[in-house]
Design a protein around this motif. Sequence first.
Motif, PDB file in Angstrom:
ATOM      1  N   TYR A  36       0.818  -1.224   0.000  1.00  0.00           N
ATOM      2  CA  TYR A  36       0.000   0.000   0.000  1.00  0.00           C
ATOM      3  C   TYR A  36       0.852   1.275   0.000  1.00  0.00           C
ATOM      4  N   GLY A  37       2.144   1.135  -0.276  1.00  0.00           N
ATOM      5  CA  GLY A  37       3.025   2.294  -0.271  1.00  0.00           C
ATOM      6  C   GLY A  37       3.349   2.800   1.126  1.00  0.00           C
ATOM      7  N   LEU A  38       3.094   1.983   2.147  1.00  0.00           N
ATOM      8  CA  LEU A  38       3.286   2.403   3.536  1.00  0.00           C
ATOM      9  C   LEU A  38       4.618   1.904   4.078  1.00  0.00           C
ATOM     10  N   ILE A  39       5.423   2.803   4.613  1.00  0.00           N
ATOM     11  CA  ILE A  39       6.699   2.427   5.199  1.00  0.00           C
ATOM     12  C   ILE A  39       6.487   1.492   6.393  1.00  0.00           C
ATOM     13  N   GLU A  40       5.356   1.659   7.089  1.00  0.00           N
ATOM     14  CA  GLU A  40       5.059   0.779   8.225  1.00  0.00           C
ATOM     15  C   GLU A  40       4.936  -0.681   7.786  1.00  0.00           C
ATOM     16  N   ARG A  41       4.359  -0.887   6.594  1.00  0.00           N
ATOM     17  CA  ARG A  41       4.202  -2.258   6.113  1.00  0.00           C
ATOM     18  C   ARG A  41       5.556  -2.862   5.738  1.00  0.00           C
ATOM     19  N   GLU A  42       6.428  -2.044   5.195  1.00  0.00           N
ATOM     20  CA  GLU A  42       7.778  -2.540   4.883  1.00  0.00           C
ATOM     21  C   GLU A  42       8.488  -2.960   6.172  1.00  0.00           C
ATOM     22  N   LYS A  48       3.975 -19.556  15.395  1.00  0.00           N
ATOM     23  CA  LYS A  48       3.231 -18.354  15.030  1.00  0.00           C
ATOM     24  C   LYS A  48       3.996 -17.115  15.465  1.00  0.00           C
ATOM     25  N   LEU A  49       4.183 -16.175  14.557  1.00  0.00           N
ATOM     26  CA  LEU A  49       4.916 -14.951  14.847  1.00  0.00           C
ATOM     27  C   LEU A  49       4.021 -13.915  15.517  1.00  0.00           C
ATOM     28  N   GLU A  50       4.592 -13.157  16.449  1.00  0.00           N
ATOM     29  CA  GLU A  50       3.821 -12.188  17.224  1.00  0.00           C
ATOM     30  C   GLU A  50       3.784 -10.810  16.578  1.00  0.00           C
ATOM     31  N   ASN A  51       4.758 -10.520  15.694  1.00  0.00           N
ATOM     32  CA  ASN A  51       4.848  -9.178  15.116  1.00  0.00           C
ATOM     33  C   ASN A  51       4.040  -9.007  13.837  1.00  0.00           C
ATOM     34  N   VAL A  52       3.235  -9.983  13.493  1.00  0.00           N
ATOM     35  CA  VAL A  52       2.385  -9.874  12.300  1.00  0.00           C
ATOM     36  C   VAL A  52       1.286  -8.847  12.572  1.00  0.00           C
ATOM     37  N   ARG A  53       1.143  -7.896  11.675  1.00  0.00           N
ATOM     38  CA  ARG A  53       0.115  -6.868  11.877  1.00  0.00           C
ATOM     39  C   ARG A  53      -1.270  -7.483  11.722  1.00  0.00           C
ATOM     40  N   PRO A  54      -2.171  -7.233  12.672  1.00  0.00           N
ATOM     41  CA  PRO A  54      -3.509  -7.833  12.604  1.00  0.00           C
ATOM     42  C   PRO A  54      -4.356  -7.259  11.463  1.00  0.00           C
ATOM     43  N   ARG A  55      -5.266  -8.077  10.977  1.00  0.00           N
ATOM     44  CA  ARG A  55      -6.228  -7.661   9.955  1.00  0.00           C
ATOM     45  C   ARG A  55      -7.632  -7.907  10.481  1.00  0.00           C
ATOM     46  N   ILE A  56      -8.511  -6.979  10.184  1.00  0.00           N
ATOM     47  CA  ILE A  56      -9.934  -7.167  10.483  1.00  0.00           C
ATOM     48  C   ILE A  56     -10.663  -7.173   9.152  1.00  0.00           C
ATOM     49  N   VAL A  57     -11.206  -8.333   8.785  1.00  0.00           N
ATOM     50  CA  VAL A  57     -11.929  -8.486   7.530  1.00  0.00           C
ATOM     51  C   VAL A  57     -13.369  -8.849   7.869  1.00  0.00           C
ATOM     52  N   SER A  76      -7.813  -2.209  21.325  1.00  0.00           N
ATOM     53  CA  SER A  76      -7.135  -3.088  22.284  1.00  0.00           C
ATOM     54  C   SER A  76      -5.941  -3.825  21.688  1.00  0.00           C
ATOM     55  N   MET A  77      -5.667  -3.636  20.402  1.00  0.00           N
ATOM     56  CA  MET A  77      -4.574  -4.341  19.740  1.00  0.00           C
ATOM     57  C   MET A  77      -3.255  -3.597  19.929  1.00  0.00           C
ATOM     58  N   SER A  78      -2.174  -4.358  20.046  1.00  0.00           N
ATOM     59  CA  SER A  78      -0.851  -3.758  20.250  1.00  0.00           C
ATOM     60  C   SER A  78      -0.358  -3.040  19.002  1.00  0.00           C
ATOM     61  N   LEU A  79      -0.738  -3.536  17.827  1.00  0.00           N
ATOM     62  CA  LEU A  79      -0.413  -2.890  16.559  1.00  0.00           C
ATOM     63  C   LEU A  79      -1.696  -2.420  15.896  1.00  0.00           C
ATOM     64  N   LYS A  80      -1.660  -1.259  15.260  1.00  0.00           N
ATOM     65  CA  LYS A  80      -2.839  -0.800  14.547  1.00  0.00           C
ATOM     66  C   LYS A  80      -3.177  -1.778  13.420  1.00  0.00           C
ATOM     67  N   PRO A  81      -4.401  -2.269  13.359  1.00  0.00           N
ATOM     68  CA  PRO A  81      -4.748  -3.254  12.332  1.00  0.00           C
ATOM     69  C   PRO A  81      -5.009  -2.606  10.979  1.00  0.00           C
ATOM     70  N   VAL A 100      -8.100   4.321  14.467  1.00  0.00           N
ATOM     71  CA  VAL A 100      -7.518   3.197  15.206  1.00  0.00           C
ATOM     72  C   VAL A 100      -6.859   2.179  14.284  1.00  0.00           C
ATOM     73  N   SER A 101      -6.762   2.479  12.998  1.00  0.00           N
ATOM     74  CA  SER A 101      -6.197   1.522  12.044  1.00  0.00           C
ATOM     75  C   SER A 101      -5.016   2.133  11.299  1.00  0.00           C
ATOM     76  N   LEU A 102      -4.173   1.254  10.758  1.00  0.00           N
ATOM     77  CA  LEU A 102      -3.093   1.733   9.899  1.00  0.00           C
ATOM     78  C   LEU A 102      -3.645   2.115   8.536  1.00  0.00           C
ATOM     79  N   ARG A 103      -4.597   1.334   8.060  1.00  0.00           N
ATOM     80  CA  ARG A 103      -5.245   1.614   6.769  1.00  0.00           C
ATOM     81  C   ARG A 103      -6.617   0.966   6.785  1.00  0.00           C
TER      82      ARG A 103
END
Length: 399
Positions: free
Chosen positions: A16-22, A229-238, A259-264, A290-293
């Motif tokens: 998505y062109g986001l440095i956070e995702r990289e 299972k990795l803990e640093n995977v950014r959560p998704r809400i679908v 309530s999520m540690s990373l913005k989903p 409350v979300s990254l995107r």
Amino acid sequence: MLIAHLSDSHLGYRQYGLIERERDLYLCFEEAIDRALEEHVDAVVHSGDLFHSPNPPPQAYRSALRALRKLRQRGIPFLYVMGQHDKPKVQAMAPLTVLEDMELLIHVAEKPYVNGDFSVIGIDYARKQLIKSKLQEVRPLTKKSVLAMHVLLKEVSPLGDISIHEVPKGFCYYALGDYHIFKSFKVHGSIAVYPGSSEVISLNDLTNAGKGFCIVDISSDEAKVYFQKLENVRPRIVAEVELEKVKDFSSKILSQASSMSLKPIIHLTIRGVGVKRKDLDRIKEELSKVSLRTFISIEEEGIPLTTHTSRASFSSIEEVIQTSISNISGVIIELYKAFRAGNLHSELERLLKTGEWVKWAEQPKVEVQQPKPSKPIDTSTKPKSSTLLGWLRHDNREA
């Protein structure tokens, strides 16, 4: 003996062109290596697509260097094969070659790794016929021999190049890559595993198992696989919601995301009739706090969706091709695969010289009856070139 099996890290991909995702991908790869060190593994096997591009950015090299140096300090070899994203599109040096010259990794497709009764043989991503040819030559080298490959099997995808039955016998473990979802199955009495991608590269990668890697114990006669299972995977809400319930539903999402540690990353589909743009903008603005995107799409009830009205009605580019141009979908899919691999020009030449494309075009077209639409829409089976090219470009970015 313990092995850490990773695959499809795609370092350098900026979704998505986001440095956070990289950065997310770097964190997940480095976490996997740290976890492997904690488990005191004897080797790390990476089955392709360590980088997302044959020209990775400096940050991708930096992430790889940080992780691989930790392994070298402990005397743990990093054994790899190349995926289609690692390989240059033209005659050029692959980025992994630089790291190999620094003695941080070993390319087992060039020279198998042998240490006592343990060995790893590799096969890089290649065209179907070349892979089949190499598989006929490959044989186990030691009692505990692992075969690492970056290949899509027909058993996991209709676009697979080979069947699992074409894989040679005698290996204690088959370390596979290219399929982004964790999957394990038996082959010739041994276990074959796709650990999946370290992070979500596209929505097709989502799975309840999560994203991670595998710890493989090959001490006994049969390999034992433990998914990590990795803990640093950014959560998704679908989610999907009816228009009249969207207000209450968005409130629940806001509470969940807070309530999520990373913005989903949020993907919300709203079903209904007469959805107003201003309402969508308001919902998106709230969720974006409350979300990254946040992505919001609309499904107009009562109106059948086609490839021209909604890309959400298809799970992959292959379905779009098969639905839009069913009479020549075979040849288009082959061209699409060549496009992904960087071999489009050579594939076009081959099809034109051999006349193979003719057999696809001559296949009888299957007519599919569509329900009568509630209002006029374009139901033509002939796609606009810009539509197809748009899908190709989008899928290439997400892969």
